[in-house]
Design a protein around this motif. Structure first.
Motif, PDB file in Angstrom:
ATOM      1  N   TRP A  69       0.832  -1.200   0.000  1.00 44.15           N
ATOM      2  CA  TRP A  69       0.000   0.000   0.000  1.00 44.15           C
ATOM      3  C   TRP A  69       0.867   1.250   0.000  1.00 44.15           C
ATOM      4  N   GLU A  82      -4.044   3.634  -1.659  1.00 46.09           N
ATOM      5  CA  GLU A  82      -4.040   2.766  -2.825  1.00 46.09           C
ATOM      6  C   GLU A  82      -3.245   1.517  -2.454  1.00 46.09           C
ATOM      7  N   THR A  84      -2.519  -3.029  -3.285  1.00 48.65           N
ATOM      8  CA  THR A  84      -2.653  -4.228  -4.104  1.00 48.65           C
ATOM      9  C   THR A  84      -2.677  -5.428  -3.168  1.00 48.65           C
ATOM     10  N   LYS A  86      -2.744  -9.575  -3.220  1.00 46.52           N
ATOM     11  CA  LYS A  86      -2.544 -10.749  -4.058  1.00 46.52           C
ATOM     12  C   LYS A  86      -2.922 -12.002  -3.284  1.00 46.52           C
ATOM     13  N   THR A  91      -5.612 -11.203  -8.099  1.00 43.35           N
ATOM     14  CA  THR A  91      -4.995  -9.961  -7.634  1.00 43.35           C
ATOM     15  C   THR A  91      -6.047  -8.861  -7.692  1.00 43.35           C
ATOM     16  N   SER A  93      -6.753  -4.570  -7.089  1.00 42.00           N
ATOM     17  CA  SER A  93      -6.361  -3.205  -6.771  1.00 42.00           C
ATOM     18  C   SER A  93      -7.397  -2.672  -5.805  1.00 42.00           C
ATOM     19  N   TRP A 113     -12.656  -1.977  -4.579  1.00 37.36           N
ATOM     20  CA  TRP A 113     -11.734  -3.025  -5.039  1.00 37.36           C
ATOM     21  C   TRP A 113     -12.109  -3.484  -6.445  1.00 37.36           C
ATOM     22  N   HIS A 116      -8.070  -7.826 -10.949  1.00 36.57           N
ATOM     23  CA  HIS A 116      -7.294  -7.737 -12.182  1.00 36.57           C
ATOM     24  C   HIS A 116      -7.758  -8.804 -13.158  1.00 36.57           C
TER      25      HIS A 116
END
Length: 119
Positions: A69, A82, A84, A86, A91, A93, A113, A116
Motif C-alpha cells: 500500500w 491505494e 494491491t 494478491k 490480484t 487493486s 476493489w 485484475h
C-alpha cells in the motif's frame, strides 16, 4: 484525525487483524459506532460488534495474501490509500477511504476493489 503515522499504525493493525481474525484485533480497529463499507454502495456494517461479526463470517484464511500500500492523500479528515492484494490465483487493486477518530480508530472505512483480469 489523520496523519501518516496514525494511518500507518491503523493499516499495520488492519493487516494484523486480517492475518489473525482475532475479534479483539478487529474490534480495536473501529470506533464503537464505526461504519465499514465493503463496497462503496453496499449497506455498511454498523457498529463495532457488527463489524467484528461480519469480518469473521467473511474472513480470509490467514497467510493467503500479500499486501502492498501507499497513501494517495492524507488530510486531517480523511486518508485515501491505494493498495494491491494478491491471493494465490487473484490480484485486486484497492482504494480505501479511511476516516479516523482522535483515538486512531476508524469512524468510517470504505473499500473500493477491482479484480485484475486474468493474464
Amino acid at each position: 484525525m489523520s496523519n501518516l503515522d496514525a494511518v500507518t499504525a491503523w493499516i499495520e493493525n488492519y493487516r494484523k487483524a486480517w492475518e489473525s481474525n482475532d475479534p479483539e484485533d478487529i474490534a480495536g480497529l473501529f470506533a464503537e459506532d464505526g461504519a465499514y463499507f465493503t463496497e462503496p454502495f453496499a449497506k455498511p456494517w454498523l457498529g463495532r460488534d457488527a463489524i467484528v461479526e461480519n469480518w469473521i463470517k467473511n474472513a480470509d484464511k490467514p497467510g493467503t495474501t500479500t499486501f502492498e500500500w501507499h497513501p494517495v492523500i492524507i488530510t486531517d479528515e480523511v486518508a485515501i490509500i491505494e493498495a494491491t492484494t494478491k491471493y494465490p490465483k487473484k490480484t485486486f487493486s484497492n482504494l480505501w477511504v479511511l476516516r479516523l477518530d482522535n483515538l486512531g480508530q476508524a469512524r468510517q472505512f470504505t473499500e473500493w476493489w477491482m479484480q485484475h483480469p486474468k493474464s
